[in-house]
Design an enzyme around this catalytic site. Sequence first.
Site, PDB file in Angstrom:
ATOM      1  N   THR A  54       0.826  -1.200   0.000  1.00  0.00           N
ATOM      2  CA  THR A  54       0.000   0.000   0.000  1.00  0.00           C
ATOM      3  C   THR A  54       0.865   1.257   0.000  1.00  0.00           C
ATOM      4  O   THR A  54       0.403   2.333  -0.369  1.00  0.00           O
ATOM      5  CB  THR A  54      -0.959  -0.005   1.206  1.00  0.00           C
ATOM      6  OG1 THR A  54      -1.668  -1.244   1.226  1.00  0.00           O
ATOM      7  CG2 THR A  54      -1.967   1.128   1.133  1.00  0.00           C
ATOM      8  N   TYR A 142       4.003 -12.042   6.463  1.00  0.00           N
ATOM      9  CA  TYR A 142       2.868 -11.543   5.685  1.00  0.00           C
ATOM     10  C   TYR A 142       2.504 -12.608   4.662  1.00  0.00           C
ATOM     11  O   TYR A 142       3.212 -12.822   3.680  1.00  0.00           O
ATOM     12  CB  TYR A 142       3.242 -10.223   5.010  1.00  0.00           C
ATOM     13  CG  TYR A 142       2.137  -9.556   4.212  1.00  0.00           C
ATOM     14  CD1 TYR A 142       0.815  -9.972   4.282  1.00  0.00           C
ATOM     15  CD2 TYR A 142       2.435  -8.485   3.371  1.00  0.00           C
ATOM     16  CE1 TYR A 142      -0.176  -9.351   3.557  1.00  0.00           C
ATOM     17  CE2 TYR A 142       1.455  -7.848   2.648  1.00  0.00           C
ATOM     18  CZ  TYR A 142       0.150  -8.280   2.735  1.00  0.00           C
ATOM     19  OH  TYR A 142      -0.830  -7.663   1.995  1.00  0.00           O
ATOM     20  N   LYS A 170       0.641 -11.475   9.531  1.00  0.00           N
ATOM     21  CA  LYS A 170      -0.430 -10.728   8.872  1.00  0.00           C
ATOM     22  C   LYS A 170      -1.093 -11.683   7.893  1.00  0.00           C
ATOM     23  O   LYS A 170      -0.475 -12.132   6.924  1.00  0.00           O
ATOM     24  CB  LYS A 170       0.121  -9.502   8.153  1.00  0.00           C
ATOM     25  CG  LYS A 170      -0.939  -8.723   7.366  1.00  0.00           C
ATOM     26  CD  LYS A 170      -0.322  -7.584   6.562  1.00  0.00           C
ATOM     27  CE  LYS A 170      -1.384  -6.902   5.696  1.00  0.00           C
ATOM     28  NZ  LYS A 170      -0.787  -5.858   4.824  1.00  0.00           N
ATOM     29  N   VAL A 210      -4.088  -5.245  10.410  1.00  0.00           N
ATOM     30  CA  VAL A 210      -3.248  -4.396   9.565  1.00  0.00           C
ATOM     31  C   VAL A 210      -4.150  -4.000   8.407  1.00  0.00           C
ATOM     32  O   VAL A 210      -4.428  -4.796   7.516  1.00  0.00           O
ATOM     33  CB  VAL A 210      -1.986  -5.115   9.075  1.00  0.00           C
ATOM     34  CG1 VAL A 210      -1.220  -4.216   8.105  1.00  0.00           C
ATOM     35  CG2 VAL A 210      -1.098  -5.493  10.247  1.00  0.00           C
TER      36      VAL A 210
END
EC number: 4.3.3.7
Length: 307
Positions: A54, A142, A170, A210
């Site tokens: 992001t 992640y 995550k 998150v």
Amino acid sequence: MAPTSTPQTPFGRVLTAMVTPFAADGELDLDGAQRLAAHLVDAGNDGLIVNGTTGESPTTSDAEKARLVRAVVEAVGDRAFVVAGAGTNDTRHSLELARAAADAGAHGLLAVTPYYNKPPQEGLYRHFTAVADATDLPVMLYDIPGRSGVPINTETIVRLAEHPRIVANKDAKGDLGRASWAIATSGLAWYSGDDMLNLPLLSVGAVGFVSVVGHLVAPELRAMLEAHLSGDVAKATEIHQKLLPVFTGMFRTQGVITTKAALMSQGLPAGPLRLPLVELTEEEAAQLHRDLTAGGVQLTPADSTAP
């Protein structure tokens, strides 16, 4: 100094994966990044992820990444966790990014599954272990097979959890069954990486989020989390359902694109995108406005001159 962490919540509970503001000429806007970071922490975020997807990490240089970490730590590092994305599909490069993030003052590292080259599980294990060995910082895995092409299998997550610095995951796998088993058997702090599944993942043992929509609705996310923790399932469900249009609207197209459009409509730092990302069309912008308005997000009209 970073805020106080616990083994159960090593990076807090409500984190936003922050966009990287750019100036009109496309260069890094560090002042804007600091102002945005302060705004997000003021809104209720415990932590920020910088240099994640992001944050347009595929199109920022290593030097820009280090400068961004340093700026955000300077702005909010005494009251929020600053976690730096350091994952790539090249282990040697990932180690360089991890060390640079540590030198810049990051409080933790986010390590995404190596993408495109599709390593086997043993390769994933060695990659993540190498990242965790590179610095003294705690690491959040992640797991996002939709982008990386391969999942981190539950057995691999359990092996990785034995590393003293791998403390969290995550989860953007979108599989509540696998998440349930991994949470139960790994002992890692589990963070939802899929806003639509924030509440469902809490129900199977996640400790926080998150988020991308945390740019816009951090107070609501915190209220939903606190309602769940206090046992008020009805209230948590009510907030979740209120936010459904936001969860949907922010991901009708790529999330960085919608987030920057929404932030700019609120007069917040964001700036342009770097190719290959492109701005919303007029039709997409109108739909985003309808979605966010339906979810209770206050937006400045597109033709407004408000700051």
